[in-house]
Each structure stands twice: as structure tokens, then as C-alpha cells.
Design an enzyme around this catalytic site. Structure first.
Site, PDB file in Angstrom:
ATOM      1  N   SER A   1      64.298  38.793  45.912  1.00 48.04           N
ATOM      2  CA  SER A   1      63.571  38.653  46.887  1.00 48.04           C
ATOM      3  C   SER A   1      62.108  39.034  46.375  1.00 48.04           C
ATOM      4  CB  SER A   1      63.836  39.681  48.151  1.00 48.04           C
ATOM      5  OG  SER A   1      63.737  40.848  47.620  1.00 48.04           O
TER       6      SER A   1
ATOM      7  N   GLY B   1      56.335  32.569  50.058  1.00 47.02           N
ATOM      8  CA  GLY B   1      55.288  32.364  51.202  1.00 47.02           C
ATOM      9  C   GLY B   1      53.980  31.823  50.576  1.00 47.02           C
TER      10      GLY B   1
ATOM     11  N   ASP C   1      53.897  35.881  56.144  1.00 49.99           N
ATOM     12  CA  ASP C   1      53.886  34.603  55.488  1.00 49.99           C
ATOM     13  C   ASP C   1      53.178  33.549  56.264  1.00 49.99           C
ATOM     14  OD1 ASP C   1      54.822  35.177  53.086  1.00 49.99           O
ATOM     15  OD2 ASP C   1      56.901  34.996  53.688  1.00 49.99           O
TER      16      ASP C   1
ATOM     17  N   GLU D   1      73.081  36.485  56.124  1.00 57.02           N
ATOM     18  CA  GLU D   1      72.355  35.986  57.105  1.00 57.02           C
ATOM     19  C   GLU D   1      71.600  34.513  57.237  1.00 57.02           C
ATOM     20  OE1 GLU D   1      72.073  38.644  55.432  1.00 57.02           O
ATOM     21  OE2 GLU D   1      71.784  40.402  56.600  1.00 57.02           O
TER      22      GLU D   1
ATOM     23  N   PRO E   1      70.285  33.479  35.475  1.00 53.43           N
ATOM     24  CA  PRO E   1      70.240  33.736  36.986  1.00 53.43           C
ATOM     25  C   PRO E   1      69.515  32.409  37.787  1.00 53.43           C
ATOM     26  CG  PRO E   1      69.148  35.480  35.664  1.00 53.43           C
ATOM     27  CD  PRO E   1      69.245  34.175  34.725  1.00 53.43           C
TER      28      PRO E   1
ATOM     29  N   CYS F   1      40.913  47.645  65.384  1.00 54.23           N
ATOM     30  CA  CYS F   1      41.949  48.198  66.524  1.00 54.23           C
ATOM     31  C   CYS F   1      41.868  49.606  66.729  1.00 54.23           C
ATOM     32  CB  CYS F   1      43.318  47.526  66.277  1.00 54.23           C
ATOM     33  SG  CYS F   1      44.125  47.209  67.655  1.00 54.23           S
TER      34      CYS F   1
ATOM     35  N   GLY G   1      41.575  51.913  64.616  1.00 55.98           N
ATOM     36  CA  GLY G   1      40.032  52.194  64.009  1.00 55.98           C
ATOM     37  C   GLY G   1      39.071  52.283  64.735  1.00 55.98           C
TER      38      GLY G   1
ATOM     39  N   ARG H   1      47.888  48.074  73.174  1.00 57.13           N
ATOM     40  CA  ARG H   1      48.051  48.336  74.484  1.00 57.13           C
ATOM     41  C   ARG H   1      46.918  49.162  75.119  1.00 57.13           C
ATOM     42  NH1 ARG H   1      53.274  47.288  75.592  1.00 57.13           N
ATOM     43  NH2 ARG H   1      54.494  47.696  73.698  1.00 57.13           N
TER      44      ARG H   1
ATOM     45  N   HIS I   1      41.564  42.110  65.839  1.00 53.67           N
ATOM     46  CA  HIS I   1      42.118  42.181  64.496  1.00 53.67           C
ATOM     47  C   HIS I   1      41.328  41.089  63.619  1.00 53.67           C
ATOM     48  CE1 HIS I   1      45.174  44.921  64.266  1.00 53.67           C
ATOM     49  NE2 HIS I   1      45.367  44.616  65.610  1.00 53.67           N
TER      50      HIS I   1
ATOM     51  N   GLU J   1      40.663  40.491  60.683  1.00 53.74           N
ATOM     52  CA  GLU J   1      41.313  39.886  59.573  1.00 53.74           C
ATOM     53  C   GLU J   1      42.286  38.823  59.350  1.00 53.74           C
ATOM     54  OE1 GLU J   1      41.808  42.718  61.295  1.00 53.74           O
ATOM     55  OE2 GLU J   1      44.024  43.354  61.106  1.00 53.74           O
TER      56      GLU J   1
HETATM   57  N1  GLN Z   1      47.993  51.985  69.019  1.00 53.48           N
HETATM   58  C1  GLN Z   1      47.091  51.290  69.552  1.00 53.48           C
HETATM   59  C2  GLN Z   1      47.113  50.662  71.070  1.00 53.48           C
HETATM   60  O1  GLN Z   1      48.265  50.147  70.959  1.00 53.48           O
HETATM   61  C3  GLN Z   1      46.148  50.388  68.582  1.00 53.48           C
HETATM   62  C4  GLN Z   1      46.948  49.226  68.016  1.00 53.48           C
HETATM   63  C5  GLN Z   1      46.778  48.579  66.902  1.00 53.48           C
HETATM   64  O2  GLN Z   1      45.867  49.311  65.841  1.00 53.48           O
HETATM   65  N2  GLN Z   1      47.307  47.368  66.400  1.00 53.48           N
HETATM   66  O3  GLN Z   1      46.423  50.438  71.620  1.00 53.48           O
END
Ligand code: GLN
Length: 548
Positions: free
Chosen positions: A13, A18, A71, A150, A191, A382, A384, A463, A508, A510
Site C-alpha cells: 500500500s 491517488g 485522495d 475486501e 513482486p 476550525c 484552531g 459541530r 476549512h 485548505e
Molecule cells: N471539534 C470542533 C467541532 O466539532 C472542531 C471540529 C474541527 O476542527 N473540524 O466543532
């Protein structure tokens, strides 16, 4: 009608299937074709959303809110394909669908079996992905390694595909390892022979072999692989290790893989144009003028894959700023023990990524305090952002013991808390605030300066939210709420005045960064970091910023 490429992996693996699939997508796009990519994951989880990052690596979130395999991030970064919930299929999803249909009585009294019911369901998913994307070519990557129990139903479905669609419309690519044995000073093909043998037992004869190798493959070796694996010699592609993953499309183009694929499908298209990619991505990634070190303070630091999109987005921001971004990966628990000063001294930026649970939180908060006070560029993502809010509440607003109700449900100052609708949620899978939401950006803010527009769409996976009850106190103390999801009045971006770059976001970013189009917030973060690193080199920097 679309054409279909199935990508399988052999020997071990982590061969980079990807990135290989994404790079194939890139060279086909360079020929003017519309591509889409999809990933089959043989595990029984419905999606990776409930898995620990140590088990799975990053959970990549699509625009439509699917929690998917990382991926899919490569697919979106390398190509224009837009990933959706239809592009990542797991064994769990397939069985779930078949069992639901069986309970509903859809199979009219038949015995439900792996062949044909499970394999039909898998084939149906490939056709759906082709349909929703309207692509000329669908590249379907099958996770795992040939020989795993699998992945058998997926391989069987892939085999049947050429029977259903016609041989000319389906192509099989096998990614394999050709190891170099140091003590014998030899490259070994056995291989690969074995793994192609296993594939042929299943009924799949690969058309192309992508051979991962440390050393160049000689002509003789290619001939040997060709003969033993029954693959044309020119379709034995050497994939030698390279410095940047973004070079791989060029490696494939140089071996005319695009032409091999097109002639198999009897497609005629414009010539392969990767000039822009070569000049504006690869060359800039390989030999940048500047260098900068930023710290990523997280808790899944030992695992390269846990923050995959973040590390890639930093590379993209480096490309945009003509800089090599060195990442200092820091376990936030070390900061808890040793303090931020000792660990973060000398870095030009601090990035605090997302996460779940209390472990490591206090270290992240200390790192943010250090960045705020020493005016080091900070990007919070997030969790952060939530930590940046907690830090500001405790240390600037004087709300002693402020916390998120995720970590301390009975905290006196729940500056981060659950919305009513989230507090009723019982199932953990697929129930967070997921996918793209609109964010309105305040003019005269760092966020506006970065994006250059007032309305953006960013992806979410969390959340908890900023608790609006505390907004006024925060504003009075200098925090700017520069991004809001207006429909529900939720805080999306916070930033600080009188700081070169302190931006923390509930989403996010990123996930939307690309090598030729760095995400604006990452780009400006690195830009501010570069300005600081220039200061470090100068005398003023040393005098003006005591404590470094
Ligand atoms: N644990 C936090 C929440 O659920 C932040 C989640 C995250 O950083 N993706 O709100």
C-alpha cells in the site's frame, strides 16, 4: 459515451495510487478532455467521518458535504473535476444500499449475492459518477492492494465493466512497486510479476503498468516486465521518486502515457499542453527564491496524512510567494509541557489546525497566545479558530476559565457551544455542519484584503460554533468578526487589529487550495510570514521584537 479507467495497486500500500490517478487526470485534461475521478474504499464504514485520523488520515470534505477519502483532495487539486458524495464509494455504502433494497422487496424474491447484486451496485455507482459529471473519461481508483479479500467485489465489478461496455471503452492501469535491493544492487521485478499474476487470476489483464521505483528502469528491465506481465513495453511506465508530487504529470507526459490512453480509446484530441503547469507550478515548487519556516501545532503530527490538505495548501501558498515553506510539525502536548516560547521561537508563522477532543487543546491555546502577543502571523482552522476564541476570552476579555462546551460542558463561560439543533443529534456519522456555506466578509478586514471580494463559499466540518452571547465583549476588546454566515448569524472568521496577520476561521480553507491557485488566506498568511522572516534577519527585528 464516457470511457473508463480503473486504477489498481499491487505489492504494497502507499504507492501513491491517488496521486497517480490525479496525475493521469491532469494529463488527460491537458489533452482537452473532461475527466472525473472516483475512489472505491473497501472498508465497511459508510464513510471515513467517524474514523480516527490515525486510522484513516485526513477526512476530505466535498462542496456538497460528503466526508471522503483524502485522495479526493488530490483529484480536486490536480484537475478541474468537482468531487461530490457520488465520487467516494465504500463497501459500507454498497451493502447498505443493497440491504435497503432487499428489505424494500426490490429484488423480487431472489437470493441476494455478491455477484451479481453487490457488483451491479458497484457498477451502477461508476455510471452515476460518469453521469453527474458529464465527463469524457472516468478514472476509478480501487483502494487497497490486489490480493486483499475486501477489494475483491470491486475488482470483479471492474472486470465485468469491459464485458458490459466493450474492451475499447475500458482501460486497466496497475500501480506496482519495482524494489531496489541494496545489498544485491539489483532492481527486482518479481513482486510486480506476482501482483499482475494475481490480477490476471481475477480476470483483469492490465493495459498499463505504473512502476514505482527508486532507480531508473533500464530498457531490459522494461522488456522483462513487459514479457512476464503481458503488457506492451511502451505501456510499462517508470514512476521514479520525484521531489514534488506536482512533477508526476510531466513524468507521465514524457512517456506519452496520454497518447497510450487515447489510442486505446481510439480518441483523437489536441496535443498535450502542460506548459502553464510546468512553469507556474513545478518550476516554482522546485526552485523558489525564498524560504520560510512555519509551525503547525496539532495533535496528529506524527502522521503525515492527518493534515494532508493543510500541508499541500502551505506548499501552494509557497508557490504563490516564491518561497519554500518548511513546516515545523509540533505536537501541542509538548507545548503544554515545555511552554510556547521554547518551542516556537524563530518560526515565522503559526498554524493551528482542526481536531476533536480535549487532548492537546491547552497547548494550542498557549501557541495562539504566543503568536498573538509576539505578533507572529497566525492562521487558525476550525478547532484552531475555536482555540483562538478561548484564548482571547481568557487572556484579553478576562473571562477566566472560558472554554468550549465540547471540552467542559459545565464551563462558566461557554464561548464556543452547540446550537440547539446540534444538541439533539444522537448519531455521530454524517451529522456535523458539513460542506459549503456562504460567508459574508466585512470590508476593511484582513479577510477582505485576502479574498478581494465580499462573498465566499467555504467548506465546513464541525459541530460547535462561536457563542454570539459573547460577541459584544470580544468586539470591545478588539476582536473583529470579519466573516458571518448571514442566514443563521454564525461567526465564520475572526481576526485582530494591530497584528500583522491574525486570522482564524470556522471553516476549512485548505480543501479549496490548488497548486496554481493558492487559497487567499494561506497565501496572505505566508506573505505575512515572509515579511516577518525578513525582519528576523534585520537588526530592527531583533531590537523591536524582544523575546524572539
Ligand atoms: N471539534 C470542533 C467541532 O466539532 C472542531 C471540529 C474541527 O476542527 N473540524 O466543532
Amino acid at each position: 459515451m464516457a470511457k473508463f479507467i480503473f486504477v489498481t495497486g499491487g505489492v504494497i500500500s502507499s504507492l501513491g495510487k491517488g496521486i497517480t490517478s490525479a496525475s493521469i487526470g491532469r494529463i488527460l485534461e491537458a489533452r482537452g478532455l473532461k475527466v472525473t475521478l472516483m475512489k472505491f474504499d473497501p472498508y465497511i464504514n459508510v464513510d471515513p467521518g467517524t474514523m480516527n485520523p490515525y486510522q484513516h488520515g485526513e477526512v476530505y470534505v466535498t462542496e456538497d458535504g460528503a466526508e471522503t477519502d483524502l485522495d479526493l483532495g488530490h483529484y480536486e487539486r490536480f484537475t478541474h473535476a468537482q468531487m461530490t458524495k457520488f465520487h467516494n464509494v465504500t463497501t459500507g455504502q454498497v451493502y447498505n444500499a443493497v440491504i435497503t433494497k432487499e428489505r424494500h422487496g426490490d429484488y423480487l424474491g431472489k437470493t441476494i449475492q455478491v455477484i451479481p447484486h453487490i457488483t451491479n451496485e458497484i457498477k451502477e455507482r461508476v455510471k452515476i459518477a460518469a453521469h453527474v459529471s458529464g465527463a469524457d473519461i472516468v478514472i476509478a481508483e480501487i483502494g487497497g492492494t490486489v490480493g486483499d479479500i475486501e477489494s475483491l467485489p470491486f475488482l470483479e465489478a471492474a472486470r465485468q465493466f469491459s464485458l458490459d461496455m466493450g474492451k475499447d471503452n475500458v482501460l486497466y492501469i496497475h500501480v506496482t512497486l519495482v524494489p531496489y535491493i541494496k545489498c544485491a544492487e539489483e532492481i527486482k521485478t518479481k513482486p510486480t510479476q506476482h501482483s499482475v499474476g494475481t490480477l490476471r487470476e481475477i480476470g483483469i489483464q492490465p493495459d498499463v503498468l505504473i512502476c514505482r521505483t527508486e532507480k531508473p528502469l533500464s530498457n531490459e528491465l522494461k522488456e522483462k516486465i513487459s514479457l512476464f506481465c503481458n503488457v506492451r513495453k511502451e505501456a510499462v511506465i517508470e514512476a521514479k521518486d520525484v521531489g514534488s508530487i506536482y512533477q508526476i504529470p510531466l513524468v507521465f507526459k514524457n512517456q506519452v502515457l496520454d497518447e497510450i490512453i487515447l489510442s486505446h480509446f481510439r480518441l483523437i484530441s489536441k496535443s498535450c499542453d502542460l506548459k502553464d503547469w510546468e512553469k507556474n507550478v513545478v518550476e516554482r515548487a522546485i526552485s523558489p527564491k525564498n524560504k520560510i519556516t512555519v509551525a503547525v501545532v496539532g495533535k496528529y503530527i506524527t502522521l503525515q496524512d492527518a493534515y494532508k490538505s493543510i500541508y499541500e495548501a502551505l506548499i501552494h501558498a509557497g508557490i504563490a510567494n516564491d518561497a519554500r515553506v518548511e513546516v515545523k510539525k509540533i505536537d501541542s502536548e509538548i507545548i503544554e509541557k515545555q511552554g510556547a516560547e521554547k518551542i516556537l521561537k524563530g518560526v515565522s508563522g503559526v498554524l493551528v489546525p482542526g481536531g476533536f477532543g480535549y487532548r492537546g487543546i491547552e497547548g494550542k491555546i498557549k501557541a495562539i497566545k504566543f503568536a498573538r502577543e509576539k505578533k507572529i502571523p497566525l492562521l487558525g482552522l476550525c478547532l484552531g479558530m475555536q482555540c483562538a476564541v478561548i484564548e482571547f476570552a481568557r487572556n484579553v476579555c478576562g473571562l477566566k476559565g472560558a472554554n468550549s462546551s465540547e471540552f467542559k460542558p459545565k464551563t462558566k463561560y461557554p464561548v464556543i457551544s452547540l446550537l440547539e439543533e446540534q444538541s439533539r443529534v444522537k448519531n455521530l456519522g454524517g451529522t456535523m455542519r458539513l460542506g459549503a456555506y456562504l460567508c459574508k466578509i466585512k470590508k476593511a478586514s484582513l479577510a477582505y484584503k485576502s479574498y478581494g471580494k465580499a462573498l465566499v463559499k467555504e467548506r465546513h466540518r464541525h459541530r460547535y460554533e462561536f457563542n454570539n452571547k459573547y460577541k459584544k465583549i470580544f468586539e470591545k476588546k478588539g476582536m473583529v468578526f470579519s466573516g458571518i454566515y448571514q442566514k443563521k448569524n454564525l461567526v465564520e472568521i475572526v481576526e485582530l487589529k494591530n497584528h500583522p496577520y491574525f486570522v482564524a476561521v470556522q471553516f476549512h480553507p485548505e480543501f479549496k487550495s490548488k497548486p496554481n491557485k493558492a487559497h487567499p488566506l494561506f497565501r496572505e498568511f505566508i506573505k505575512a510570514g515572509l515579511a516577518l522572516s525578513k525582519l528576523y534577519e534585520s537588526d530592527i527585528g531583533v531590537r523591536g521584537r524582544e523575546g524572539f
